[in-house]
Design an enzyme around this catalytic site. Structure first.
Site, short mmCIF file in Angstrom:
data_model
loop_
_atom_site.label_atom_id
_atom_site.label_comp_id
_atom_site.label_asym_id
_atom_site.label_seq_id
_atom_site.Cartn_x
_atom_site.Cartn_y
_atom_site.Cartn_z
N TYR A 28 -11.88 4.85 -2.91
CA TYR A 28 -11.24 3.36 -2.37
C TYR A 28 -9.27 3.57 -3.63
O TYR A 28 -9.11 3.85 -3.89
CB TYR A 28 -12.12 1.97 -2.84
N ASP A 55 -6.44 7.83 -8.74
CA ASP A 55 -6.29 6.92 -8.59
C ASP A 55 -6.70 6.55 -10.01
O ASP A 55 -7.98 5.97 -9.76
CB ASP A 55 -6.47 6.67 -7.41
N LYS A 59 -4.78 -3.43 -12.05
CA LYS A 59 -5.58 -4.28 -12.39
C LYS A 59 -5.56 -4.00 -13.90
O LYS A 59 -4.78 -5.62 -14.34
CB LYS A 59 -7.11 -3.61 -12.74
C1 LIG Z 1 -8.82 -1.74 -7.09
C2 LIG Z 1 -8.04 -0.57 -6.81
C3 LIG Z 1 -7.17 -0.71 -5.97
C4 LIG Z 1 -7.16 -1.96 -5.31
O1 LIG Z 1 -5.97 -2.17 -6.21
P1 LIG Z 1 -5.66 -3.78 -5.01
O2 LIG Z 1 -4.90 -3.94 -6.41
O3 LIG Z 1 -6.84 -4.47 -5.20
O4 LIG Z 1 -4.76 -3.86 -4.21
C5 LIG Z 1 -6.96 0.77 -5.47
N1 LIG Z 1 -7.38 2.27 -5.87
C6 LIG Z 1 -8.30 1.75 -6.87
C7 LIG Z 1 -9.27 2.98 -7.03
C8 LIG Z 1 -8.99 0.32 -7.62
O5 LIG Z 1 -10.01 0.39 -7.78
#
Ligand SMILES: *Cc1c(COP(=O)(O)O)cnc(C)c1O
Length: 461
Positions: free
Chosen positions: A177, A272, A300
Site C-alpha cells: 500500500y 516506501d 507517520k
Molecule cells: C500509511 C502508509 C501510506 C499512506 O500514508 P497516509 O498518511 O495515510 O496518506 C503510504 N505508504 C505506506 C507504506 C503506509 O504505511
C-alpha cells in the site's frame, strides 16, 4: 526483577504501567451493546453524516464486524473510549505514536509553538532542523521535501522519479500500500505480472496504464518483468518490509535483486518507509538491511501524531523538484510549524536504546504469543520484526498477497473481539500490523499474552 527495563533516556509516563499491573485481571466480559452504548449511539449518528461513519475505511470495523469504539482520550499505552472503557493500545494511530499517547515532552513543545502561531506560509527554522535530522538519519536521503501525508509523499516521489528519468512506467507489488494516489491503487491478479487493472471505482484505465504489478518476494518473475520494461521503467515502488497486507518480511535476495536491476536499467528504486521509517531503526528498514534505495518516502512517526509526509532522495533527483527544477509540487500547509515541532520532538527523543528496548519488548511478546499459540494448537503464522507484528490465521506460510488472502478472516474477527473484550485494542483487520510503543512495558506485553492465551483457547473450543 525485569530483564527488559525502560531505557533511562526514555521519558516516563507516570504510573501507567503500575496502575495497569494492579488492575483487576478479569473485568466482566460484556456484549457489544452493553459494553459500548455511547460508541453505538455515536456510530449511528456518524453513519448518517460520513461514508461508513468514518474518515478512513478500516476504522469502521467492517472487516471484524461490530461497532467501532469511539475514542475519547489516550495516555501512554492506553486508549479510553467514550464509554469509559480502557484498552491497552497496540495500534498507535497506525504507527505514528512510537512514544505512546500524548507524550508530555512532545505536547509541551506543540503548545508552546501554538502560542507563536500555527502556520506562516513562509520558511521556518523548524523545517531546516527537520530536514537536517532526516537527511542525516536516512541513508538514501540527501535532500527532502515535506508534505502533509504519506499519500502525498508517494505522489511527489513518483512524479520526481518520472521527471528525473524522463520515463513513465512504474512497478509496484501486490499487497503493498502506498496511499490512495490513483496510479498505485492497483493490485495484482494471479501470475507474476499483471498489467494495470484499476482496483478502485473512480480510477480510470488511463491513470493506471503505466502501472505494472508484480508479486512481492517473487524474485525471478519480478526480475523478468523489470528486464522486459527496460528503458521504459521510471520507478520501482516497494514497501521494503510490507505491513499493509499484514507484516510480510522480504525473502533473502528479493530486495537485493530490486537494487541490482534498477541500477542496471537506470530506474529509481523507491522504498516506501512511511510506516517503517524511524520505526525499525533511526535510519529506517533500509539501514537494518543495508540496502540503499534511490528515493524514500516517510510519514507517520515524523509527524509525531500530526498530519505529515516527506519524500527524499539523491540530490540529483530532488533538484528536479520545483522551484529548483521543472517537477511541480507544492502545499499550503507543508512543513507547518505544528507538525514540524511534534515531529522534531518525537525524533529527538529516539536513540539506540529506544530501538533496543522495542526489540526486547517485541521478542518477549513473540515468545509469549508463540507459547500461547502452541498451547491452543491454533493454525496461525506469527510474523514479528522489531516492534511490529501480525498473527495470520492461516495454516500455510504467508509470503505475499496471494498467501495472505488464504487467511480465515472470520477467525481473526473472533480473536479481535475476544481481545477487545479483554481490554486489548488491536488493528481491526487481519491485513494490518500491530505496534509496540516506548510507552509499553513488560506488564502490558504480559497482559496481551495472557489475553491472547484466553482468546485463542476460546477460539479452539
Ligand atoms: C500509511 C502508509 C501510506 C499512506 O500514508 P497516509 O498518511 O495515510 O496518506 C503510504 N505508504 C505506506 C507504506 C503506509 O504505511
Amino acid at each position: 526483577m525485569s530483564s527488559t527495563s525502560r531505557p533511562p533516556s526514555q521519558p516516563r509516563f507516570p504510573d501507567a504501567s503500575d496502575e495497569f499491573a494492579s488492575a483487576p485481571p478479569d473485568e466482566p466480559l460484556l456484549s457489544e451493546a452493553e459494553g459500548a452504548p455511547r460508541s453505538h449511539a455515536l456510530f449511528e449518528r456518524a453513519r448518517q453524516l460520513m461514508p461508513g461513519g468514518v474518515n478512513s475505511p478500516v476504522r469502521a470495523f467492517g472487516a471484524v464486524g461490530g461497532t467501532p469504539r469511539f475514542m475519547a482520550r489516550g495516555e501512554g499505552a492506553f486508549l479510553f473510549d467514550e464509554d469509559g472503557r480502557r484498552y491497552i493500545d497496540f495500534v498507535g494511530s497506525w504507527g505514528p505514536l512510537i512514544h505512546g499517547h500524548a507524550p508530555a515532552f512532545v505536547h509541551e513543545k506543540v503548545k508552546a509553538q501554538l502560542d507563536r502561531g500555527a502556520s506562516f506560509g513562509a520558511p521556518t527554522a523548524l523545517e531546516v532542523e527537520m530536514a537536517e535530522i532526516v537527511c542525516r538519519a536516512v541513508p538514501s536521503i540527501q535532500m527532502v521535501r515535506m508534505v502533509n501525508s504519506g499519500t502525498e509523499a508517494v505522489m511527489g516521489a513518483l512524479r520526481a522519479a518520472r521527471g528525473f528519468t524522463g520515463r513513465s512506467k512504474i512497478v509496484k507489488f501486490a499487497g503493498c500500500y502506498h496511499g490512495h494516489a490513483d496510479a498505485l491503487l492497483v493490485q495484482a491478479g494471479s501470475g507474476a505480472m499483471t498489467m494495470g487493472v484499476p482496483d478502485s471505482a473512480g480510477v480510470t484505465r488511463a491513470q493506471t496504464q503505466d502501472t505494472v504489478v508484480c508479486d512481492f518476494n517473487d524474485t525471478q518473475g519480478t526480475r523478468q518483468a523489470l528486464r522486459a520494461l527496460g528503458p521504459e521503467l521510471a520507478c520501482v515502488a516497494v514497501e521494503p518490509l510490507p505491513a499493509n497486507m499484514g507484516l510480510v518480511p522480504p525473502r533473502a535476495g528479493f530486495l537485493e535483486m530490486l537494487r541490482e536491476e534498477t541500477q542496471r536499467s537506470g530506474a529509481v528504486l523507491l522504498f516506501d518507509e512511511v510506516m517503517t521509517g524511524f520505526r525499525q531503526s533511526f535510519g529506517g528498514f533500509q539501514q537494518v538491511i543495508g540496502i540503499t534505495p534511490d528515493a524514500t518516502t516517510l510519514g507517520k512517526i515524523i509527524g509525531g501524531g500530526f498530519p505529515v509526509g516527506a519524500y527524499g532522495g539523491s540530490r540529483a533527483m530532488m533538484e528536479c523538484v520545483a522551484p529548483s527544477g521543472p517537477v511541480y509540487q507544492a502545499g499550503t500547509l507543508s512543513g507547518n510549524p505544528i507538525a514540524m515541532t511534534a515531529g522534531l520532538a518525537t525524533l529527538q527523543a529516539l536513540d539506540a536504546a529506544s530501538y533496543k528496548y522495542l526489540e526486547r519488548l517485541g521478542a518477549r511478546l513473540e515468545d509469549g504469543l508463540r507459547a500461547a499459540v502452541e498451547e491452543s494448537q491454533a493454525e496461525v503464522q506469527l510474523h514479528r520484526v522489531g516492534s511490529m507484528w501480525t498473527l495470520f490465521f492461516s495454516a500455510q506460510p504467508v509470503t505475499d498477497y496471494a498467501s495472505a488472502k488464504t487467511c480465515d478472516t472470520q477467525r481473526f474477527g473472533k480473536y479481535f473481539h475476544a481481545m477487545l473484550q479483554r481490554g486489548v485494542y488491536l488493528p481491526p483487520s487481519q491485513f494490518e500490523a500491530a505496534f509496540l510503543s516506548l510507552a509499553h512495558t513488560e506488564a502490558h506485553v504480559d497482559a496481551f499474552v495472557q489475553a491472547s492465551r484466553e482468546a485463542l483457547r476460546e477460539l479452539s473450543s
